[in-house]
Each structure stands twice: as structure tokens, then as C-alpha cells.
Design a protein around this motif. Sequence first.
Motif, PDB file in Angstrom:
ATOM      1  N   SER A   7      81.156  23.274 134.282  1.00 53.26           N
ATOM      2  CA  SER A   7      80.614  22.195 135.086  1.00 53.26           C
ATOM      3  C   SER A   7      80.677  20.880 134.301  1.00 53.26           C
ATOM      4  N   GLY A   8      80.643  19.760 135.013  1.00 54.06           N
ATOM      5  CA  GLY A   8      80.624  18.452 134.352  1.00 54.06           C
ATOM      6  C   GLY A   8      82.012  17.976 133.955  1.00 54.06           C
ATOM      7  N   THR A   9      82.051  16.923 133.138  1.00 50.93           N
ATOM      8  CA  THR A   9      83.324  16.306 132.761  1.00 50.93           C
ATOM      9  C   THR A   9      84.018  17.013 131.611  1.00 50.93           C
ATOM     10  N   SER A  10      83.268  17.837 130.859  1.00 47.49           N
ATOM     11  CA  SER A  10      83.832  18.473 129.671  1.00 47.49           C
ATOM     12  C   SER A  10      82.909  19.588 129.198  1.00 47.49           C
ATOM     13  N   ALA A  11      83.460  20.475 128.379  1.00 45.15           N
ATOM     14  CA  ALA A  11      82.633  21.516 127.754  1.00 45.15           C
ATOM     15  C   ALA A  11      81.888  20.963 126.544  1.00 45.15           C
ATOM     16  N   ARG A  12      82.259  19.761 126.112  1.00 42.91           N
ATOM     17  CA  ARG A  12      81.584  19.131 124.968  1.00 42.91           C
ATOM     18  C   ARG A  12      80.260  18.514 125.418  1.00 42.91           C
ATOM     19  N   LYS A  13      79.200  18.801 124.684  1.00 45.59           N
ATOM     20  CA  LYS A  13      77.857  18.343 125.064  1.00 45.59           C
ATOM     21  C   LYS A  13      77.756  16.824 125.141  1.00 45.59           C
ATOM     22  N   ASP A  14      78.455  16.114 124.261  1.00 45.30           N
ATOM     23  CA  ASP A  14      78.346  14.656 124.252  1.00 45.30           C
ATOM     24  C   ASP A  14      79.034  14.002 125.452  1.00 45.30           C
ATOM     25  N   GLU A  15      79.943  14.706 126.123  1.00 38.85           N
ATOM     26  CA  GLU A  15      80.636  14.166 127.296  1.00 38.85           C
ATOM     27  C   GLU A  15      80.122  14.752 128.609  1.00 38.85           C
ATOM     28  N   ALA A  17      90.977  20.804 137.805  1.00 41.10           N
ATOM     29  CA  ALA A  17      89.939  21.832 137.648  1.00 41.10           C
ATOM     30  C   ALA A  17      90.521  23.220 137.424  1.00 41.10           C
ATOM     31  N   VAL A  18      91.839  23.371 137.571  1.00 47.19           N
ATOM     32  CA  VAL A  18      92.464  24.682 137.376  1.00 47.19           C
ATOM     33  C   VAL A  18      93.662  24.599 136.435  1.00 47.19           C
ATOM     34  N   ASP A  19      93.692  23.580 135.592  1.00 47.54           N
ATOM     35  CA  ASP A  19      94.850  23.365 134.717  1.00 47.54           C
ATOM     36  C   ASP A  19      94.768  24.092 133.378  1.00 47.54           C
ATOM     37  N   GLY A  20      93.686  24.817 133.137  1.00 44.18           N
ATOM     38  CA  GLY A  20      93.545  25.562 131.887  1.00 44.18           C
ATOM     39  C   GLY A  20      92.893  24.770 130.772  1.00 44.18           C
ATOM     40  N   PHE A  21      92.535  23.532 131.020  1.00 38.84           N
ATOM     41  CA  PHE A  21      91.889  22.689 130.010  1.00 38.84           C
ATOM     42  C   PHE A  21      90.534  22.248 130.530  1.00 38.84           C
ATOM     43  N   ASN A  22      89.512  22.301 129.684  1.00 34.13           N
ATOM     44  CA  ASN A  22      88.183  21.892 130.146  1.00 34.13           C
ATOM     45  C   ASN A  22      87.817  20.484 129.683  1.00 34.13           C
ATOM     46  N   ASN A  23      88.825  19.694 129.278  1.00 37.28           N
ATOM     47  CA  ASN A  23      88.558  18.296 128.927  1.00 37.28           C
ATOM     48  C   ASN A  23      89.123  17.343 129.984  1.00 37.28           C
ATOM     49  N   ARG A  24      89.659  17.893 131.076  1.00 36.17           N
ATOM     50  CA  ARG A  24      90.061  17.112 132.245  1.00 36.17           C
ATOM     51  C   ARG A  24      89.260  17.675 133.405  1.00 36.17           C
ATOM     52  N   TYR A  25      89.002  16.868 134.406  1.00 36.91           N
ATOM     53  CA  TYR A  25      88.117  17.338 135.464  1.00 36.91           C
ATOM     54  C   TYR A  25      88.500  16.784 136.829  1.00 36.91           C
ATOM     55  N   TRP A  26      88.039  17.497 137.859  1.00 37.53           N
ATOM     56  CA  TRP A  26      88.141  17.004 139.228  1.00 37.53           C
ATOM     57  C   TRP A  26      86.873  16.227 139.537  1.00 37.53           C
ATOM     58  N   ALA A  27      87.035  15.078 140.198  1.00 35.60           N
ATOM     59  CA  ALA A  27      85.908  14.285 140.686  1.00 35.60           C
ATOM     60  C   ALA A  27      86.288  13.723 142.050  1.00 35.60           C
ATOM     61  N   PRO A  28      85.460  13.922 143.067  1.00 35.36           N
ATOM     62  CA  PRO A  28      85.755  13.354 144.385  1.00 35.36           C
ATOM     63  C   PRO A  28      85.616  11.838 144.375  1.00 35.36           C
ATOM     64  N   GLU A  29      86.192  11.195 145.379  1.00 30.83           N
ATOM     65  CA  GLU A  29      86.131   9.734 145.480  1.00 30.83           C
ATOM     66  C   GLU A  29      84.710   9.222 145.659  1.00 30.83           C
ATOM     67  N   ALA A  30      83.961   9.901 146.510  1.00 28.41           N
ATOM     68  CA  ALA A  30      82.628   9.422 146.878  1.00 28.41           C
ATOM     69  C   ALA A  30      81.642   9.533 145.713  1.00 28.41           C
ATOM     70  N   THR A  31      80.810   8.527 145.580  1.00 30.22           N
ATOM     71  CA  THR A  31      79.705   8.612 144.625  1.00 30.22           C
ATOM     72  C   THR A  31      78.496   9.174 145.360  1.00 30.22           C
ATOM     73  N   GLY A  32      77.496   9.590 144.611  1.00 29.83           N
ATOM     74  CA  GLY A  32      76.285  10.125 145.241  1.00 29.83           C
ATOM     75  C   GLY A  32      76.129  11.603 144.963  1.00 29.83           C
ATOM     76  N   ASP A  33      75.543  12.312 145.924  1.00 33.62           N
ATOM     77  CA  ASP A  33      75.208  13.723 145.686  1.00 33.62           C
ATOM     78  C   ASP A  33      76.393  14.673 145.839  1.00 33.62           C
TER      79      ASP A  33
END
Length: 174
Positions: free
Chosen positions: A91-99, A52-68
Amino acid sequence: MLILLAVGIWFALPHMSGLFGLAKEETGKPESVPPTECRASSAQSGHPGGAAVDGFNNRYWAPEATGDGVGEFLECDFAEPVRVMKLLVFSGTSARKDEFLTQARPARVTVQLTSQDGKLTSRAIRLRDQAGEQTFDLRGSDTVRAKLIVNSAYGTGKDRRIALAEVEFFGRRP
């Protein structure tokens, strides 16, 4: 009268640089102040907190837990105290709308800034459910740590994790 004015200027000179510096801080454009270390409350394999702080918006942080994802957090440290002025979030997995919609996205986040002397400043922000950057004014002096805590999310459900593509801090270095 001229002598009094000259004496006044003479004694005021040491303080003038501080006044001009303050004006520059308030009117100048803040610079990027990337954290030196970032950790998360948990992370899904392949999606660590550092993404989430690597300078690229096509990689993302996601916690282990599913849900809210309520209570999940991302915590970042700065090598030296910084004056934080703005926060930029993808926010989300990418800045691209389709992802963007493939995982859940943070809706409300509490940002906690910790100063060098331990003082905690908190600000609740509401993210829009849309792809791309979102910018927030954020004020923190002598900040050594920033923590983003998820309070609610969009698009939660079975097998969906909170995703945060990028977080950038802007401000001033001492």
C-alpha cells in the motif's frame, strides 16, 4: 481377497493422479501469476495502473482524482485461467517508511475475481496503514480477471491521491 484388492487398485489408478494433484495444490507453495494487462479507472500522469503490477514497489498507481478515492479501481487480466490463492499488496507510494505516507493509502478494498465462465467471487479486505507487504488468502478458480475497488482510505485530504505501490497474485496455472 488379493484378487479383489488388485482389481480395485487397477480401476482406481486413473483417479489417483487427480487426488495427488489436489493434495499438491492444497499443500504446495503457490507461484507468482502476474497479469498480462492492467488498467485503472483513472491515472495521474506518471502513475499508470500498470505501475502497480510491474514487480517494483517504488513505483505506484495513483488515480487522477484527489480525495478519498472511493470507487477508484485497478483491473487486471490473466492470459490464461489461473487458480488464485493469495494476494500480496504494498500500500502507499513505496515500501520505504519515509516515502509511504506522502499520499493517501487504501484502507478497505473489495477484490472481485471473475472466472472463465463469468462467475464473480468477491472478498473485502482491510489493509493496515503501514509500509511493506501485506498478504491475504484469496480463492478463485479459473480466474481470468481481478478487480480491486477502493472502498475507503487512510490519509486523505487536499492534493492527496490514493497510492498503491504493488499488487501480486499467487496461485496455480492449469
